[in-house]
Design an enzyme around this catalytic site. Structure first.
Site, short mmCIF file in Angstrom:
data_model
loop_
_atom_site.label_atom_id
_atom_site.label_comp_id
_atom_site.label_asym_id
_atom_site.label_seq_id
_atom_site.Cartn_x
_atom_site.Cartn_y
_atom_site.Cartn_z
N VAL A 57 0.81 -1.23 0.00
CA VAL A 57 0.00 0.00 0.00
C VAL A 57 0.84 1.27 0.00
CG1 VAL A 57 -2.10 -0.97 1.02
CG2 VAL A 57 -0.31 -0.06 2.53
N TYR A 157 6.89 3.25 15.03
CA TYR A 157 5.48 2.85 15.03
C TYR A 157 4.60 3.97 15.60
CZ TYR A 157 1.34 -0.09 15.93
OH TYR A 157 0.07 -0.62 15.95
#
Ligand code: UDP
Length: 353
Positions: A57, A157
Site C-alpha cells: 500500500v 510505530y
C-alpha cells in the site's frame, strides 16, 4: 457492499475479512505479505466474494479496482519486535500507505477506517495535576494528546501512527468520511506464532515447556481484548451514521466539559475528533505480565519456569482503554474474558504448532 481491507492477510485484517464475508459483502483484500500470512489468505480464496490483491500500500493502488464503499487500513506491523526490525516498512505503511488509501477513498467517495493504536498515547502518567485538580489518565480517554518519545525504539510505530492520524484529519477536512479506531492490546487465533508479543510468546513457551520470558519485574499491566470483541467494535465504528449518534456524542461530551482542565492537554472542543476517534479494547481484562504468565501456565498445564530480563526502553507501565465513548455512543460492550479468550487461542496454537 464492496469492502477493501488493507492488511487482509494479517491478524486483525483476516478477522475483519471473515466478518465482512460472513455478512455477505464482497472483500478486496490487499496485502504485500510482509508480516501477513499466506495461510490466512488461503482461508478465503475459495470464497467467490474474496479477491486477493498482492500489493504494497505504500505504492498507489491499482487503477482497475471496482467501486469501493468502505476502506479499512489495517496494513501495518504492530508487534514491537517486528516493527523495530522493519522500521521503514512500518513508517511507509502508516504514512505513504495511509496517503494512498485516503486518495483512493477520495476518488471512490468511500468511507475510510484507520487502524490507530493505544501507542499514540505513549506512556501516559496515571494522573496529572492541573490548577490544583488531579485528572486520571489511566484508563486513557481519547482526548489525551499523549506522552510519546519521538526518538525511542518504539517511535517508528508510534509516530508514524500519529502522522497517519494527522493525514486522516486533513482528508476529513477535504470531505472524506473517515474514522479512527485506537486499538489496545488484542490477541486471538490467527496471530503468528513468531509475532513476538507477550500472549503468543507465553503460549508458545508454555506449550513447549520452555521458560517464560518476563521483561522487567512483570508488574507492568495491559488490558487484553479478544479478537472477536475488537472486530465488533471496529465494525460498529465503520458502520455508524454521524447524524444518528450526534445527540449521544454531545451527551458524552457534556460529562467532561465542566472538569476539562487545560486546552493544551485536552481537546474536547474539537468536534471532528469527538465524532471520528474511538478507543477500542477491553478495560475489564487488565492483568500484570506476571498474572498473565500464571494464567497461561495454568491453562496449558505447563511446568515452565519464568526467566526475567531487563524491561525494554519506553515499555509503557500500564495500559487501560477508557471505552466510555464507544460504549455510550455505539453500544459497544466486550464480552469475552481473558480466560475464555486464552482457551480459544491456546487451542488454535495447539493445532498449528
Ligand atoms: N513482554 C514480556 N515478555 C515477552 C513479551 C512481552 O514480558 O516475551 C511484556 C512487554 O515488556 C510489555 C508487555 O509484555 O510490558 C506487553 O508486550 P507486547 O509486546 O505484547 O505489547 P505492547 O503492549 O508492549 O505493545
Amino acid at each position: 457492499m464492496n469492502i477493501l481491507i488493507a492488511g487482509s492477510a494479517g491478524f486483525l485484517g483476516a478477522h475483519l475479512t471473515k466478518h465482512y464475508l460472513m455478512q455477505g459483502d464482497c472483500v478486496y483484500g490487499v496485502d504485500h505479505l510482509g508480516s501477513g500470512s499466506k495461510k490466512n489468505v488461503n482461508l478465503f480464496l475459495k470464497n467467490g466474494d474474496y479477491h486477493f490483491i498482492e500489493h504494497d500500500v505504500s505504492k498507489p493502488l491499482p487503477a482497475d479496482l471496482p467501486h469501493i464503499d468502505i476502506i479499512l487500513h489495517f496494513a501495518s506491523r504492530a508487534s514491537p519486535p517486528d516493527y523495530q526490525k522493519h522500521p521503514f516498512d512500518t513508517m511507509d505503511a502508516n504514512y505513504k500507505g495511509t496517503y494512498n488509501l485516503l486518495e483512493l477513498a477520495l476518488a471512490h467517495n468511500a468511507r475510510f477506517v484507520y487502524a490507530s493504536t493505544s501507542e499514540i498515547y505513549g506512556n501516559p502518567p496515571k494522573t496529572i495535576a492541573i490548577n490544583s485538580h488531579t485528572y486520571t489518565l489511566i484508563p486513557t480517554p481519547e482526548y489525551f494528546w499523549g506522552n510519546v518519545n519521538s526518538f525511542g525504539p518504539r517511535s517508528c510505530y508510534d509516530e508514524s501512527k500519529r502522522v497517519g492520524e494527522a493525514l486522516v484529519f486533513e482528508y476529513i477536512r477535504k470531505g472524506v468520511d473517515a474514522r479512527i479506531v485506537r486499538i489496545f492490546n488484542t490477541y486471538g487465533p490467527l496471530m503468528r506464532p513468531d509475532d513476538g508479543r507477550v500472549v503468543t510468546n507465553f503460549i508458545k513457551q508454555a506449550l513447549n515447556d520452555e521458560p517464560l520470558t518476563i521483561f522487567g519485574d512483570g508488574t507492568q499491566g495491559r488490558s487484553y481484548c479478544f479478537a472477536d470483541d475488537l472486530i465488533d467494535g471496529i465494525a460498529k465504528v465503520a458502520s455508524f451514521k454521524i447524524e444518528n449518534v450526534r445527540d449521544k456524542l454531545l451527551a458524552y461530551k457534556s460529562q467532561f466539559m465542566e472538569k476539562r482542565p487545560s486546552k493544551y492537554l485536552f481537546d474536547l472542543d474539537n468536534d471532528i475528533k469527538l465524532e471520528r476517534v474511538f478507543n477500542v479494547g477491553n478495560p475489564c481484562e487488565h492483568y500484570s505480565v506476571l498474572e498473565l504468565a500464571d494464567l497461561i501456565l495454568e491453562l496449558t498445564n505447563s511446568n515452565s519456569s519464568k526467566n526475567f530480563f531487563g524491561l525494554p526502553k519506553d515499555d509503557p507501565q500500564d495500559r487501560i482503554p477508557d471505552i466510555t465513548k464507544i460504549s455510550q455512543v455505539l453500544g459497544y460492550s466486550p464480552k469475552i474474558t481473558l480466560k475464555q479468550g486464552l482457551e480459544k487461542t491456546i487451542s488454535y496454537f495447539k493445532e498449528i504448532l
